[in-house]
Motif scaffolding. Structure first.
Motif, short mmCIF file in Angstrom:
data_model
loop_
_atom_site.label_atom_id
_atom_site.label_comp_id
_atom_site.label_asym_id
_atom_site.label_seq_id
_atom_site.Cartn_x
_atom_site.Cartn_y
_atom_site.Cartn_z
N MET A 136 0.84 -1.19 0.00
CA MET A 136 0.00 0.00 0.00
C MET A 136 0.88 1.24 0.00
O MET A 136 1.91 1.27 0.65
CB MET A 136 -0.88 0.05 1.25
CG MET A 136 -1.97 -0.95 1.30
SD MET A 136 -2.98 -0.62 2.76
CE MET A 136 -4.51 -1.25 2.19
N ASN B 169 -0.44 7.85 2.24
CA ASN B 169 -0.60 9.26 1.89
C ASN B 169 -0.16 10.07 3.12
O ASN B 169 -0.95 10.33 4.02
CB ASN B 169 -2.06 9.54 1.52
CG ASN B 169 -2.28 10.96 1.07
OD1 ASN B 169 -1.44 11.82 1.26
ND2 ASN B 169 -3.43 11.20 0.47
N ASP C 152 0.90 -3.69 4.69
CA ASP C 152 -0.53 -3.54 4.95
C ASP C 152 -0.84 -3.48 6.45
O ASP C 152 -1.67 -2.70 6.89
CB ASP C 152 -1.32 -4.70 4.33
CG ASP C 152 -1.32 -4.65 2.81
OD1 ASP C 152 -0.91 -3.60 2.26
OD2 ASP C 152 -1.70 -5.65 2.19
N GLN D 69 -2.70 -0.51 8.50
CA GLN D 69 -3.88 -0.86 9.31
C GLN D 69 -3.73 -0.33 10.73
O GLN D 69 -4.68 0.19 11.31
CB GLN D 69 -4.07 -2.38 9.34
CG GLN D 69 -4.47 -3.00 8.02
CD GLN D 69 -5.94 -2.76 7.68
OE1 GLN D 69 -6.70 -2.32 8.51
NE2 GLN D 69 -6.29 -3.04 6.44
N ALA E 191 -4.16 3.46 10.70
CA ALA E 191 -5.56 3.79 10.45
C ALA E 191 -6.41 3.51 11.67
O ALA E 191 -7.28 4.32 12.04
CB ALA E 191 -6.07 3.00 9.24
N ALA F 201 -10.67 4.77 8.09
CA ALA F 201 -10.51 3.62 7.21
C ALA F 201 -9.13 3.68 6.56
O ALA F 201 -8.61 4.78 6.31
CB ALA F 201 -11.59 3.62 6.14
N PRO F 202 -8.52 2.55 6.25
CA PRO F 202 -7.20 2.55 5.60
C PRO F 202 -7.21 3.31 4.26
O PRO F 202 -6.20 3.90 3.88
CB PRO F 202 -6.89 1.07 5.39
CG PRO F 202 -7.67 0.38 6.45
CD PRO F 202 -8.92 1.19 6.62
N ASP F 203 -8.34 3.32 3.56
CA ASP F 203 -8.42 4.05 2.29
C ASP F 203 -8.21 5.55 2.49
O ASP F 203 -7.78 6.24 1.57
CB ASP F 203 -9.78 3.82 1.63
CG ASP F 203 -9.92 2.40 1.11
OD1 ASP F 203 -8.89 1.71 0.99
OD2 ASP F 203 -11.06 1.98 0.83
N ALA F 204 -8.52 6.07 3.68
CA ALA F 204 -8.38 7.50 3.94
C ALA F 204 -6.92 7.93 4.04
O ALA F 204 -6.61 9.11 3.86
CB ALA F 204 -9.12 7.87 5.23
N THR G 234 -4.29 6.13 2.39
CA THR G 234 -3.49 5.51 1.33
C THR G 234 -3.90 6.10 -0.01
O THR G 234 -4.98 6.66 -0.16
CB THR G 234 -3.68 3.99 1.28
OG1 THR G 234 -5.06 3.68 1.10
CG2 THR G 234 -3.17 3.32 2.53
N THR G 235 -3.02 5.93 -1.00
CA THR G 235 -3.33 6.33 -2.36
C THR G 235 -3.41 5.07 -3.20
O THR G 235 -2.85 4.04 -2.86
CB THR G 235 -2.24 7.26 -2.92
OG1 THR G 235 -1.00 6.58 -2.89
CG2 THR G 235 -2.15 8.54 -2.14
N ARG G 236 -4.08 5.19 -4.30
CA ARG G 236 -4.27 4.02 -5.16
C ARG G 236 -3.32 4.05 -6.36
O ARG G 236 -3.74 3.96 -7.49
CB ARG G 236 -5.71 3.98 -5.65
CG ARG G 236 -6.67 3.72 -4.55
CD ARG G 236 -8.10 3.71 -5.07
NE ARG G 236 -9.01 3.61 -3.96
CZ ARG G 236 -9.46 4.63 -3.25
NH1 ARG G 236 -9.07 5.86 -3.55
NH2 ARG G 236 -10.31 4.45 -2.26
#
Length: 154
Positions: free
Chosen positions: A1, A4, A46, A50, A53, A59-62, A64-66
């Motif tokens: 991952m 950010n 990861d 986690q 976060a 949430a981990p998406d908040a 991280t960048t894709r």
């Protein structure tokens, strides 16, 4: 991952958490967390993302960048759509002529600026006023109606 870093730092600062406190919550090294926030760590495990976060309560998406580069996203600034008057600067003479402030002469206005009694800018030694300066000054000098206290009936 891909973490950010700026997002992690802004969330941590918004929650008023220090790096030491985040270190205690995650068990990760403070130096590692600092490098993570500064974007020096490009890939992170990861489980580490986690942990961060979970400690921040997001949430981990908040955090991280894709795959997209964060610096590219940060440098893409939307075009400024400002009113022409927001960018304009007025001289004391123009302010008096257009009656943008409640003063009678440019000389009095300049004296108040030299004494730092009025919001203004010094552009290369010249006194100028932006729309924001005029708004602040009008708010500062606004007259608030006085309400008399209620009288008691005897």
């Amino acid at each position: 991952m891909k973490p950010n870093g700026p997002a992690i730092r802004s969330i941590r600062n918004a929650q008023k958490l220090s790096l030491r406190r985040l270190q205690a919550m995650t068990g990760l090294n403070r130096g590692y967390l600092s490098r993570l926030e500064r974007g020096l760590i490009r890939e992170s495990g990861d489980e580490r993302v986690q942990e961060v976060a979970q400690a921040l309560g997001v949430a981990p998406d908040a955090i991280t960048t894709r795959g997209e580069d964060v610096t590219v996203m940060a440098t893409q600034v939307p075009p400024l759509e400002a009113d022409e008057n927001e960018l304009r600067r007025w001289t004391p003479e123009e302010v008096i002529e257009k009656r943008l402030l409640p003063y009678k002469s440019a000389r009095v206005l300049r004296k108040k600026c030299y004494r730092r009694e009025i919001h203004h800018h010094l552009d290369g030694g010249r006194i100028t006023f932006t729309a924001d300066d005029l708004r602040k000054e009008n708010e500062r000098t606004a007259v608030v109606p006085f309400t008399a206290p209620a009288t008691r009936a005897a």
